[in-house]
Design a protein around this motif. Structure first.
Motif, PDB file in Angstrom:
ATOM      1  N   ALA A   4     108.495  -5.145-107.457  1.00  0.00           N
ATOM      2  CA  ALA A   4     108.497  -4.991-105.999  1.00  0.00           C
ATOM      3  C   ALA A   4     109.749  -4.302-105.473  1.00  0.00           C
ATOM      4  O   ALA A   4     109.791  -3.918-104.301  1.00  0.00           O
ATOM      5  N   SER A   5     110.755  -4.125-106.302  1.00  0.00           N
ATOM      6  CA  SER A   5     112.028  -3.575-105.837  1.00  0.00           C
ATOM      7  C   SER A   5     111.927  -2.070-105.591  1.00  0.00           C
ATOM      8  O   SER A   5     111.050  -1.397-106.128  1.00  0.00           O
ATOM      9  N   MET A   6     112.865  -1.568-104.781  1.00  0.00           N
ATOM     10  CA  MET A   6     112.818  -0.165-104.367  1.00  0.00           C
ATOM     11  C   MET A   6     114.140   0.550-104.645  1.00  0.00           C
ATOM     12  O   MET A   6     114.598   1.374-103.868  1.00  0.00           O
ATOM     13  N   LEU A   7     114.767   0.247-105.763  1.00  0.00           N
ATOM     14  CA  LEU A   7     116.004   0.928-106.139  1.00  0.00           C
ATOM     15  C   LEU A   7     115.719   2.368-106.542  1.00  0.00           C
ATOM     16  O   LEU A   7     114.578   2.740-106.841  1.00  0.00           O
ATOM     17  N   ASP A   8     116.770   3.165-106.580  1.00  0.00           N
ATOM     18  CA  ASP A   8     116.654   4.558-107.010  1.00  0.00           C
ATOM     19  C   ASP A   8     116.198   4.591-108.471  1.00  0.00           C
ATOM     20  O   ASP A   8     116.918   4.124-109.352  1.00  0.00           O
ATOM     21  N   PRO A   9     115.037   5.135-108.768  1.00  0.00           N
ATOM     22  CA  PRO A   9     114.556   5.126-110.157  1.00  0.00           C
ATOM     23  C   PRO A   9     115.413   5.965-111.097  1.00  0.00           C
ATOM     24  O   PRO A   9     115.422   5.722-112.302  1.00  0.00           O
ATOM     25  N   GLU A  10     116.154   6.934-110.553  1.00  0.00           N
ATOM     26  CA  GLU A  10     117.009   7.762-111.401  1.00  0.00           C
ATOM     27  C   GLU A  10     118.266   7.018-111.838  1.00  0.00           C
ATOM     28  O   GLU A  10     118.942   7.436-112.778  1.00  0.00           O
TER      29      GLU A  10
END
Length: 276
Positions: free
Chosen positions: A55-61
């Motif tokens: 559910a988290s929305m951190l920067d995938p890079e």
């Protein structure tokens, strides 16, 4: 090494996956965050932790997810980790206790980028093969799991003139993983420094890591991230030398003498890395 093979660094901070309240702070403190579904999470909390990660929305890079080992008692946890991540935003996995490159085939087929943790005797022994697997973008080693895999007691000397220093078996594993990664054109990540309050000791090890050829160092506390970042950053003197020697190379083809030192292509590569 292509851009796709690179990972964020040099400071990479572990964060327990069952503590979503810490995700943003960890991501802000370091160059990359590792959401840890393995050792940092108790078995009873792993299902909830997977939900938090998904559910988290951190920067995938700049986000890595450490998943449980492929085989052994944790194999079902590994399967559940992948099920939770399937179709999600995070595509770089740190895989615990890799022992055989074939263990990573399913991750390659699924399109994941893998940081392989060589933290058992078998993993260290096969580091060169693991590094060449097409899914692998980096290798990391782990001292305590390695020693435990051999029924040892500690990776470091506890007292005497060598107190705090790694035992020879740990130094061997560190060097082997470093060489294996670089031989395959992959990134080498140094392991964590467990003594959180000893920032001087951390700085010494991080400076040794970058001098030896590691591209990043993992850490376990936000206070360690900036120490690592500073250790990897070139000094003003190093940058001035690098810029000057590269400028000299523009007018001096081949091998030449610069400030009392012979300069050839390996030296120029070092200068280019410093300049970035």
């Amino acid at each position: 090494m292509t851009a796709a093979d690179r990972i964020p660094g040099p400071s990479i901070l572990f964060c327990p996956a069952d503590r979503p309240d810490r995700y943003a702070k960890a991501a802000a403190a370091a160059d990359a965050v590792i959401l840890d579904l393995e050792d940092a999470v108790a078995p009873a909390d792993k299902a909830a932790a997977r939900g938090h990660v998904a559910a988290s929305m951190l920067d995938p890079e700049a986000t890595i997810v450490r998943v449980n080992p492929v085989d052994g008692e944790a194999a079902e946890e590994h399967r559940l980790d992948l099920a939770a991540l399937d179709g999600g935003r995070y595509r770089t996995l740190m895989v615990a206790k890799v022992k055989d490159p074939a263990q990573l085939d399913h991750l390659h087929q699924a399109g994941y980028r893998v940081i392989a943790l060589c933290e058992t005797a078998a993993g260290v022994e096969r580091a060169f093969e693991i590094a060449r697997h097409p899914a692998v973008v980096a290798l990391m080693w782990g001292a305590e799991d390695l020693v435990a895999s051999m029924a040892g007691k500690s990776s470091r000397f506890a007292e005497g003139s060598r107190a705090g220093q790694y035992r020879e078996v740990a130094r061997y594993a560190r060097s082997r993983v470093l060489v294996a990664a670089n031989a395959a054109g992959k990134v080498a990540v140094d392991t964590v420094f467990m003594d959180i309050v000893d920032l001087d000791g951390l700085r010494d090890e991080a400076e040794d890591a970058v001098a030896s050829g590691f591209a990043a160092t993992a850490c376990i506390h936000p206070s360690q991230a900036e120490v690592i970042r500073q250790a990897y950053a070139p000094s003003a003197e190093e940058r001035e030398w690098a810029e000057a020697v590269l400028a000299e190379a523009e007018v001096q083809p081949g091998v030449f003498r610069f400030r009392g030192r012979m300069v050839d292509e390996p030296i120029l590569r070092q200068a280019r890395r410093i300049v970035g």
